[in-house]
Design an enzyme around this catalytic site. Sequence first.
Site, PDB file in Angstrom:
ATOM      1  N   TRP A 126      -5.690 -11.724  27.207  1.00 17.47           N
ATOM      2  CA  TRP A 126      -5.576 -12.953  27.443  1.00 17.47           C
ATOM      3  C   TRP A 126      -4.704 -13.733  26.277  1.00 17.47           C
ATOM      4  O   TRP A 126      -4.970 -13.211  24.937  1.00 17.47           O
ATOM      5  CB  TRP A 126      -6.946 -13.869  27.062  1.00 17.47           C
ATOM      6  CG  TRP A 126      -6.768 -15.258  26.948  1.00 17.47           C
ATOM      7  CD1 TRP A 126      -6.443 -16.141  28.000  1.00 17.47           C
ATOM      8  CD2 TRP A 126      -7.172 -16.160  25.911  1.00 17.47           C
ATOM      9  NE1 TRP A 126      -6.511 -17.606  27.500  1.00 17.47           N
ATOM     10  CE2 TRP A 126      -6.724 -17.404  26.281  1.00 17.47           C
ATOM     11  CE3 TRP A 126      -7.628 -15.680  24.523  1.00 17.47           C
ATOM     12  CZ2 TRP A 126      -6.939 -18.332  25.295  1.00 17.47           C
ATOM     13  CZ3 TRP A 126      -7.541 -16.767  23.599  1.00 17.47           C
ATOM     14  CH2 TRP A 126      -7.202 -18.248  24.138  1.00 17.47           C
ATOM     15  N   GLU A 152      -6.084 -12.190  31.969  1.00 21.39           N
ATOM     16  CA  GLU A 152      -6.931 -13.437  32.292  1.00 21.39           C
ATOM     17  C   GLU A 152      -6.031 -14.539  32.439  1.00 21.39           C
ATOM     18  O   GLU A 152      -5.173 -15.068  31.766  1.00 21.39           O
ATOM     19  CB  GLU A 152      -7.738 -13.562  31.271  1.00 21.39           C
ATOM     20  CG  GLU A 152      -8.712 -14.426  31.366  1.00 21.39           C
ATOM     21  CD  GLU A 152      -9.786 -14.846  30.114  1.00 21.39           C
ATOM     22  OE1 GLU A 152      -9.381 -14.124  29.063  1.00 21.39           O
ATOM     23  OE2 GLU A 152     -10.940 -15.268  30.326  1.00 21.39           O
ATOM     24  N   LYS A 174      -5.811 -18.845  33.071  1.00 20.06           N
ATOM     25  CA  LYS A 174      -6.304 -20.185  32.276  1.00 20.06           C
ATOM     26  C   LYS A 174      -5.821 -21.424  32.648  1.00 20.06           C
ATOM     27  O   LYS A 174      -4.600 -21.290  33.208  1.00 20.06           O
ATOM     28  CB  LYS A 174      -6.339 -19.900  30.594  1.00 20.06           C
ATOM     29  CG  LYS A 174      -7.117 -20.834  29.922  1.00 20.06           C
ATOM     30  CD  LYS A 174      -7.384 -20.520  28.506  1.00 20.06           C
ATOM     31  CE  LYS A 174      -8.476 -21.660  27.931  1.00 20.06           C
ATOM     32  NZ  LYS A 174      -9.210 -21.456  26.829  1.00 20.06           N
ATOM     33  N   ASP A 187     -12.161 -16.117  34.769  1.00 20.58           N
ATOM     34  CA  ASP A 187     -13.229 -16.703  33.704  1.00 20.58           C
ATOM     35  C   ASP A 187     -13.929 -18.223  34.140  1.00 20.58           C
ATOM     36  O   ASP A 187     -13.161 -18.980  34.780  1.00 20.58           O
ATOM     37  CB  ASP A 187     -12.708 -16.982  32.353  1.00 20.58           C
ATOM     38  CG  ASP A 187     -13.434 -17.611  31.292  1.00 20.58           C
ATOM     39  OD1 ASP A 187     -13.626 -16.665  30.174  1.00 20.58           O
ATOM     40  OD2 ASP A 187     -14.519 -18.819  31.368  1.00 20.58           O
ATOM     41  N   HIS A 239     -12.361 -21.556  33.287  1.00 19.00           N
ATOM     42  CA  HIS A 239     -10.882 -21.589  33.467  1.00 19.00           C
ATOM     43  C   HIS A 239     -10.458 -22.112  34.628  1.00 19.00           C
ATOM     44  O   HIS A 239      -9.195 -21.927  35.317  1.00 19.00           O
ATOM     45  CB  HIS A 239     -10.117 -20.274  33.293  1.00 19.00           C
ATOM     46  CG  HIS A 239     -10.368 -19.913  31.945  1.00 19.00           C
ATOM     47  ND1 HIS A 239      -9.653 -18.657  31.387  1.00 19.00           N
ATOM     48  CD2 HIS A 239     -11.303 -20.078  30.673  1.00 19.00           C
ATOM     49  CE1 HIS A 239     -10.076 -18.574  29.907  1.00 19.00           C
ATOM     50  NE2 HIS A 239     -10.801 -19.484  29.909  1.00 19.00           N
ATOM     51  N   HIS A 273     -15.362 -13.140  33.464  1.00 19.75           N
ATOM     52  CA  HIS A 273     -15.831 -13.523  32.349  1.00 19.75           C
ATOM     53  C   HIS A 273     -16.766 -14.583  32.502  1.00 19.75           C
ATOM     54  O   HIS A 273     -16.333 -15.519  33.175  1.00 19.75           O
ATOM     55  CB  HIS A 273     -14.677 -14.126  31.358  1.00 19.75           C
ATOM     56  CG  HIS A 273     -14.211 -13.105  30.503  1.00 19.75           C
ATOM     57  ND1 HIS A 273     -13.139 -13.466  29.477  1.00 19.75           N
ATOM     58  CD2 HIS A 273     -14.218 -11.844  30.326  1.00 19.75           C
ATOM     59  CE1 HIS A 273     -12.804 -12.395  28.877  1.00 19.75           C
ATOM     60  NE2 HIS A 273     -13.437 -11.367  29.396  1.00 19.75           N
ATOM     61  N   ASP A 302     -13.803 -26.092  29.350  1.00 26.98           N
ATOM     62  CA  ASP A 302     -14.336 -24.758  29.092  1.00 26.98           C
ATOM     63  C   ASP A 302     -14.879 -24.587  27.787  1.00 26.98           C
ATOM     64  O   ASP A 302     -14.267 -24.255  26.808  1.00 26.98           O
ATOM     65  CB  ASP A 302     -12.686 -24.058  28.886  1.00 26.98           C
ATOM     66  CG  ASP A 302     -12.788 -22.627  28.480  1.00 26.98           C
ATOM     67  OD1 ASP A 302     -13.749 -22.070  29.182  1.00 26.98           O
ATOM     68  OD2 ASP A 302     -11.606 -22.202  28.162  1.00 26.98           O
ATOM     69  N   ASP A 357     -17.536 -22.969  26.885  1.00 27.62           N
ATOM     70  CA  ASP A 357     -18.112 -21.740  26.551  1.00 27.62           C
ATOM     71  C   ASP A 357     -19.584 -21.857  25.891  1.00 27.62           C
ATOM     72  O   ASP A 357     -19.814 -21.410  24.858  1.00 27.62           O
ATOM     73  CB  ASP A 357     -17.226 -21.025  25.409  1.00 27.62           C
ATOM     74  CG  ASP A 357     -15.982 -20.620  26.044  1.00 27.62           C
ATOM     75  OD1 ASP A 357     -15.835 -19.625  26.871  1.00 27.62           O
ATOM     76  OD2 ASP A 357     -14.824 -21.061  25.810  1.00 27.62           O
ATOM     77  N   ASP A 369     -18.725 -14.109  28.269  1.00 29.53           N
ATOM     78  CA  ASP A 369     -17.628 -14.845  27.260  1.00 29.53           C
ATOM     79  C   ASP A 369     -18.186 -16.323  27.165  1.00 29.53           C
ATOM     80  O   ASP A 369     -17.882 -17.093  27.665  1.00 29.53           O
ATOM     81  CB  ASP A 369     -16.382 -14.965  27.811  1.00 29.53           C
ATOM     82  CG  ASP A 369     -15.204 -15.368  26.899  1.00 29.53           C
ATOM     83  OD1 ASP A 369     -15.500 -15.609  25.692  1.00 29.53           O
ATOM     84  OD2 ASP A 369     -14.177 -15.724  27.418  1.00 29.53           O
TER      85      ASP A 369
HETATM   86  C1  RNT Z   1      -9.990 -17.866  26.256  1.00 31.81           C
HETATM   87  C2  RNT Z   1     -10.526 -16.627  27.167  1.00 31.81           C
HETATM   88  C3  RNT Z   1     -10.684 -15.496  26.168  1.00 31.81           C
HETATM   89  C4  RNT Z   1     -11.681 -15.648  24.839  1.00 31.81           C
HETATM   90  C5  RNT Z   1     -12.087 -14.318  24.321  1.00 31.81           C
HETATM   91  C6  RNT Z   1     -12.756 -14.492  22.960  1.00 31.81           C
HETATM   92  O1  RNT Z   1     -10.254 -19.214  26.998  1.00 31.81           O
HETATM   93  O2  RNT Z   1     -11.670 -16.985  27.900  1.00 31.81           O
HETATM   94  O3  RNT Z   1     -11.558 -14.543  27.246  1.00 31.81           O
HETATM   95  O4  RNT Z   1     -12.506 -16.467  25.114  1.00 31.81           O
HETATM   96  O5  RNT Z   1     -11.115 -13.319  24.519  1.00 31.81           O
HETATM   97 ZN    ZN Z   2     -12.647 -15.409  28.988  1.00 32.18          ZN
END
Ligand code: RNT
Ligand code: ZN
Length: 424
Positions: free
Chosen positions: A189, A231, A233, A264, A267, A291, A299, A301, A331
Amino acid sequence: MALNEKLIMSGYEYAKEVYQAKGIDVDKAMENTAKFTISMHCWQGDDVVGCEGEGGGASGGIQTTGNYPGRARNGDELRQDFLKAISMIPGKKKLNLHASYAELHGKKIDRDQYTAEEFADWIQFAKENKLGLDFNPTYFSHPYAADGFTLSSTVKKHRDFWIEHGKRVREIAEVFGKNQDAPCVINHWMPDGYKDTPADTVGPRARMVEALDEIFAAKDISEEHVLDAVESKLFGIGVESYTVGSNELMMGYAVSRKKLLTLDTGHFHPTEVVSDKISAVLQFMPKMLLHISRPVRWDSDHVVILDSETTRIFNEIIGNGLEDRVFCALDYFDASINRVAAWVIGVRNAQKAVLQAYLCPNKELQKLEADYDYTARLALQEEAKSMPFGPIWDMYCLKQGVPVGDAWLDAVRAYEKDVLSKRV
Ligand code: RNT
Ligand code: ZN
């Protein structure tokens, strides 16, 4: 409240009969759930700070918020917390590391020089606890990423540094992979992007593709040991207008270079869902990585909960028999609550969604659909939601030797009192 075994048994007997009446083999569902691997991210335990020393912390558009006491301050504390967390989580787990968790033991080396030696303690830990390892290059939180660019940087010195880092990470992952019975999945990423609308949108993407090609060309590593994923985003904090590694770029890259794509759940635009993308992506590649996170309006988390999207994701994978093609990693990073509890809650919820998916009358639903009986399909989908899942989950936890119900919370509180609160 700690439930006694007799009570769990009586609930289980009833629940089992209800599922059996729908033709569902509850024992098989529990067996399958126990085999389903969830890759647990190390970075929930320390707010993405890492072990390299000198500051650390999330950057590149991601941010951990909250200041709950007891953050793991080094590798030993992080491993101790991780062990505590997995003692309360059923099912098969892998440990997902970031390169920034290298332990340098005073050595003055940078990320373009890392070898498996800097991860010796993690390798040992994984071996001792029968955990496979997954891995991530850390293309952020570094002076060479301070301007927001890594693999797509125009600064040759920086770009070369990050390319070398990517190569090193693959070599380290090969060592991990050779030590375990499943491949080490690497997630690449890159945070690269602009806060405001750029004038040149082509250049950074072309540079990123070229840099990734260079990383992967450096060494042919058997897929038996390592699988590489890229990945995508949408945006990050301070990277709102243009993300180099957008969905189209990463999807195109993964398809054309035969890599895995990582989706993810945070994302995408808020009305888009990853659960709907799995079956589309898998038309074009054999394997992919997820993820699983919880985006709250953005986003953010947040800790994974048992919400409809999490349930839907596992239904997609399990209901369609895609277990060997979709790797599942979590994640998220929440520093506003006890971090060990954050792990336990998120991973237990993922496991609950797995068990629920194995208990879902998928075959019957598919048959109804094939017969155009959409009335019965909807009726059954909705009735399935109130089938007695709880007692099966309790029995599964009991069989797995982990706390049943919220009994794990007492263990976390005791751990907070005895260990975490002393970290000042
Ligand atoms: C960031 C991505 C990535 C990170 C990790 C820490 O938006 O989701 O995967 O969260 O690598
Ligand atoms: Zn991620």
